[in-house]
Design a protein around this motif. Sequence first.
Motif, PDB file in Angstrom:
ATOM      1  N   LYS A   1      -0.240   3.250  -6.993  1.00  0.00           N
ATOM      2  CA  LYS A   1       0.314   1.946  -6.632  1.00  0.00           C
ATOM      3  C   LYS A   1       0.629   1.120  -7.878  1.00  0.00           C
ATOM      4  O   LYS A   1       1.617   0.376  -7.909  1.00  0.00           O
TER       5      LYS A   1
ATOM      6  N   SER B   1       0.869  -1.177   0.000  1.00  0.00           N
ATOM      7  CA  SER B   1       0.000   0.000   0.000  1.00  0.00           C
ATOM      8  C   SER B   1       0.904   1.224   0.000  1.00  0.00           C
ATOM      9  O   SER B   1       2.043   1.161   0.470  1.00  0.00           O
ATOM     10  N   MET B   2       0.402   2.305  -0.529  1.00  0.00           N
ATOM     11  CA  MET B   2       1.209   3.521  -0.557  1.00  0.00           C
ATOM     12  C   MET B   2       1.556   3.956   0.871  1.00  0.00           C
ATOM     13  O   MET B   2       2.659   4.422   1.124  1.00  0.00           O
TER      14      MET B   2
END
Length: 182
Positions: free
Chosen positions: A47, A25-26
């Motif tokens: 992403k 995940s970012m």
Amino acid sequence: MADRARQIMAAARELLDAEGPDALSMRRIAEHVGIRAPSLYKHFPDKAAVEAGLQAQGMTRLAEDMEAVEARTGADVSLLVLARAYRRHALTSPHLYRITHSRPLARTALPEGLEDRAAMPLARAVHGDIDIARSFWAFAHGMVVLELDGRFPPGADLDAAWRTGCEAFARMIRNKPRKDTA
């Protein structure tokens, strides 16, 4: 690639290797780098762009692994030798393998020529027959995914299965007229 972008890709790779694709995940990547998530967007729009960078890493590694085998064994590298290298490639970094080879390939984000470079050792081994090359890749990919997923029964002799498959393809190549001579 700028230093920060390299740090982001390194963090993404570390998370991928340690925890798998769900860790990408970012927010998690930003935490790993030590920055706030919005700062990532200065370097990667989303992403998917990070995953595309990981696919490029995976394809580069595959190309390097296949080229190394070819360099050690010469131009007439056997399918079994290539298959062993492919299997080792996948089992060494299974999460990178899956993100590179089990998801749609971000072809437009790959460095120019990389996909062809990764395929060339196999293409040469099958004398340029694209149908055999694609079929062999499907065999090798299927074997690897089944192994990674633990789908073979306990005690199954996977080396024998790989050898049998490679021998079948080698017979097919020997018995098929070359396209350049037919």
